[in-house]
Scaffold this motif. Sequence first.
Motif, PDB file in Angstrom:
ATOM      1  N   MET A   1       0.827  -1.200   0.000  1.00  0.00           N
ATOM      2  CA  MET A   1       0.000   0.000   0.000  1.00  0.00           C
ATOM      3  C   MET A   1       0.864   1.253   0.000  1.00  0.00           C
ATOM      4  O   MET A   1       1.892   1.304   0.670  1.00  0.00           O
ATOM      5  CB  MET A   1      -0.854   0.021   1.273  1.00  0.00           C
ATOM      6  CG  MET A   1      -2.229  -0.533   1.116  1.00  0.00           C
ATOM      7  SD  MET A   1      -3.090  -0.500   2.699  1.00  0.00           S
ATOM      8  CE  MET A   1      -3.525   1.228   2.840  1.00  0.00           C
ATOM      9  N   ALA A   2       0.401   2.258  -0.722  1.00  0.00           N
ATOM     10  CA  ALA A   2       0.986   3.594  -0.677  1.00  0.00           C
ATOM     11  C   ALA A   2       2.458   3.644  -1.068  1.00  0.00           C
ATOM     12  O   ALA A   2       3.220   4.424  -0.512  1.00  0.00           O
ATOM     13  CB  ALA A   2       0.779   4.225   0.706  1.00  0.00           C
TER      14      ALA A   2
ATOM     15  N   PRO B   1      -6.223   5.506  -2.090  1.00  0.00           N
ATOM     16  CA  PRO B   1      -5.950   4.071  -2.254  1.00  0.00           C
ATOM     17  C   PRO B   1      -6.832   3.476  -3.362  1.00  0.00           C
ATOM     18  O   PRO B   1      -8.013   3.799  -3.458  1.00  0.00           O
ATOM     19  CB  PRO B   1      -6.338   3.486  -0.901  1.00  0.00           C
ATOM     20  CG  PRO B   1      -6.262   4.609   0.060  1.00  0.00           C
ATOM     21  CD  PRO B   1      -6.582   5.840  -0.710  1.00  0.00           C
ATOM     22  N   THR B   2      -6.227   2.656  -4.184  1.00  0.00           N
ATOM     23  CA  THR B   2      -6.964   2.037  -5.283  1.00  0.00           C
ATOM     24  C   THR B   2      -7.942   0.999  -4.730  1.00  0.00           C
ATOM     25  O   THR B   2      -7.616   0.270  -3.812  1.00  0.00           O
ATOM     26  CB  THR B   2      -5.975   1.353  -6.241  1.00  0.00           C
ATOM     27  OG1 THR B   2      -4.996   2.309  -6.612  1.00  0.00           O
ATOM     28  CG2 THR B   2      -6.663   0.830  -7.476  1.00  0.00           C
TER      29      THR B   2
ATOM     30  N   GLN C   1      -3.804  -3.106  -0.924  1.00  0.00           N
ATOM     31  CA  GLN C   1      -4.456  -3.505   0.326  1.00  0.00           C
ATOM     32  C   GLN C   1      -4.527  -5.025   0.435  1.00  0.00           C
ATOM     33  O   GLN C   1      -4.783  -5.716  -0.530  1.00  0.00           O
ATOM     34  CB  GLN C   1      -5.867  -2.930   0.378  1.00  0.00           C
ATOM     35  CG  GLN C   1      -5.911  -1.422   0.384  1.00  0.00           C
ATOM     36  CD  GLN C   1      -7.318  -0.902   0.131  1.00  0.00           C
ATOM     37  OE1 GLN C   1      -8.274  -1.434   0.647  1.00  0.00           O
ATOM     38  NE2 GLN C   1      -7.413   0.131  -0.689  1.00  0.00           N
ATOM     39  N   GLU C   2      -4.339  -5.461   1.641  1.00  0.00           N
ATOM     40  CA  GLU C   2      -4.237  -6.897   1.872  1.00  0.00           C
ATOM     41  C   GLU C   2      -5.488  -7.659   1.447  1.00  0.00           C
ATOM     42  O   GLU C   2      -5.421  -8.774   0.957  1.00  0.00           O
ATOM     43  CB  GLU C   2      -3.961  -7.133   3.354  1.00  0.00           C
ATOM     44  CG  GLU C   2      -3.692  -8.583   3.636  1.00  0.00           C
ATOM     45  CD  GLU C   2      -3.215  -8.815   5.060  1.00  0.00           C
ATOM     46  OE1 GLU C   2      -2.584  -7.920   5.636  1.00  0.00           O
ATOM     47  OE2 GLU C   2      -3.493  -9.906   5.578  1.00  0.00           O
TER      48      GLU C   2
ATOM     49  N   ARG D   1       8.306  -6.575   1.819  1.00  0.00           N
ATOM     50  CA  ARG D   1       7.064  -7.150   1.300  1.00  0.00           C
ATOM     51  C   ARG D   1       7.190  -7.472  -0.188  1.00  0.00           C
ATOM     52  O   ARG D   1       6.566  -8.398  -0.676  1.00  0.00           O
ATOM     53  CB  ARG D   1       5.864  -6.217   1.516  1.00  0.00           C
ATOM     54  CG  ARG D   1       5.427  -6.120   2.916  1.00  0.00           C
ATOM     55  CD  ARG D   1       4.114  -6.531   3.400  1.00  0.00           C
ATOM     56  NE  ARG D   1       3.050  -7.257   2.793  1.00  0.00           N
ATOM     57  CZ  ARG D   1       2.505  -8.300   3.399  1.00  0.00           C
ATOM     58  NH1 ARG D   1       3.016  -8.789   4.501  1.00  0.00           N
ATOM     59  NH2 ARG D   1       1.457  -8.871   2.891  1.00  0.00           N
TER      60      ARG D   1
END
Lengths: 209, 549
Positions: free
Chosen positions: A33-34, A54-55, A82-83, A113
């Motif tokens: 994310m981000a 955020p998409t 996002q998870e 990650r």
Amino acid sequence: MAQRKMGKEMTVTSDGYHSKPTYVYKVVLLGSMAVGKSSLAFRYAKNSFRETMPTVGCSFFKQMIHLETANIMFEIWDTAGQEKYHSICHLYYRGARAALLVYDISRKETFNRAKLWLRELEKDFLHDEIVIILVGNKTDLATEREVTSEEGKEFARSKGLLHAETSAKSNHQVTDVFMTMPVQSQSWKKSRVDLRAPNSNQIKKCCKS
Amino acid sequence: MAADVHKKKGWEVPNGSLVPADGQHTERSESPTPGLAQGTEPGAGQEGTMFVHARSYEDLTSPEDAGVTSRIPEEGQGDEVDQTNMEQISKDFSELSTQLTGMALDLEEEMRQSKEDKLDLSPQTCRRDSVLSGKEEEDVTMDAWRMHQKHVFVLSEAGKPVYSRYGSEEALSSTMGVMMALVSFLEAEKNAIRSIHADGYKVVFVRRSPLVLVAVARTQQSEQEIAHELLYIYYQILSLLTWTQLNHIFQQKQNYDLRRLLAGSERITDNLLDLMARDPSFLMGAVRCLPMAAGVRDAVSASLQQARAKSLVFSILLSRNQLVSLVRKKDQFLHPIDLHLLFNLISSSSSFREGEAWTPICLPKFNSSGFFHAHISYLEQETDLCLLLVSTDREDFFTVSDCKRRFQERLRKRGVYHVLQEALRTPFYSISQVGIPDLRHFIYKSKSSGLFTSPEIEAPYVSEEEKERLLGLYQYLHSRAHNSSHPLKNIYFTGPNENLLAWVTSAFELYVCYSPLGTKAGAISTVNKLMKWIRKEEDRLFILTPQTY
């Protein structure tokens, strides 16, 4: 059903305009994310920058490039970091020719990650099926850097990836990264279209032979 | 507040006509009478409805719904209707649910994997991400934090924070622990806590296993309405995860930190809470249409209808939370709550303005166990026209994307593109068009169509506070009218700054705001005129002929 076969080597459609072949080239952006995936896509497709939200799920962009001998239709799939969307991500990267694995140079954990993301990709692709570029974004935040250039390069070398550092905000190397992908793609070479993207020499070619 | 309640004989609907008309084609009465049966009131669809036939408010807040922990996921509004729906679409959903199992497994694996790698996103990271997404965290020890009108907290049954409207969840973990203790303490006694009223505050609890939702409010809303809003928040969370997945996660791991999965979506919930404070759609449990000439709307609907695909269930064109057109698969009905969640999703992010979005979404009132896939895109960069195509097939992106292209082509061919843009320029009408001097504002809801209409809020309700105050008054009337122990049909309310009237029948709901100088007799006499005006304008204000594929 889908009118186009996804996952094929490269779909050739007749342009009819310049009677040049048009190659569809699917690119997918992955990462935490981000880290700036949407900003990179936005910079490349619209050549501007703004703080994005955020998409949600995934965004799809098309970008046509006219070259002397061919047209390339970039299909850019910008996925959400996002998870909750991770488990469906492989839907989006199926059939991709190239993947941009993005991390934020000012946040070490996004780099860590990225290694997990790579493992996901390796499940779905053979090594020479896809060009993977490890992209350290946000070079404009150099003062807050947590991942050194060398770390990025070293990891890319060990995994046989390409490596680049970009800034979507200050438009550093963004176009170059996108233009490198078709050049590096093995099947693209096989199709014998000579592609000399300008400035692509700045991208460090690692152990890709 | 003094509510002057009247049950005037002439207004009461004789019990015999309360039964909804069998067919929707019953003759539409020219002058609306109190005895209007459902389906013949102004705004009622002529060829069936678009939505699940909803008593949404009551069934959302009905007590028997509240304590049920083992909720059947498919629980819908009109039970018989839904049952058949479910059967008919079961084929699609058998596929959907297999996809879902796959997803849940993936998730498990990922949970395990991230543990192995010790690369778990720390809460700190989550916070930072939300800071990056523009949400400022407040210090929960400050007075400013305490002064907020309405706090909303979501926690898991293990007492772990899931969401807080203001302030960071970590800082509030002990507060949430106390909340959970209160809930469990009463549950141990086979009882349930509903609300606490003290010192001008209402603390409302809604229990939807595996989550607990709590609101701490200083607003004038009734307990019922606050609970109603909390349920919206619950549905919002379901729309991201599905009921099945949510349950699965907590069955696997009771103290799971759900914020991991909701990271990046806080703003959608924030937006929903803000929207509920100023948009009467949520209060009414209905959808507002963008006013436009019936001919234009029909052309748009026909274009949407023609741009269909096998996997499409709903095609929706909207503009800033107002519905332009909705085309649905035959026998499939959308619930207004689901549509509100979709509207909220779209309005909560500017990212849909670029490219085409393709996202899994659960419509909890339709089916809380599976995902649809939604294609979301704006027709043109500058306009507010947003097209939402809901598909059952997650692989169908290109087919659905092509539907959009075909829709736009049809619009141009029919030459309605320009007229449509024109209609967007006047998204609201003025109250002066009605021609009743003391009338300031009104909300009229047709129950059978699930649509409502309302003019622009004009002077003296100029500031945001004034607008919210007016909505607060409507909320008050609504809560009195729908009070489960003492429902009221007619209410006349005299306040210092305005007089209001509420009229609730089996067919419609009407809430009217008058200047404070008028009289009750005057207000009552103008209601008929207002109803006639709505009848006259109904084809512009409502969607009377909803289309199906």
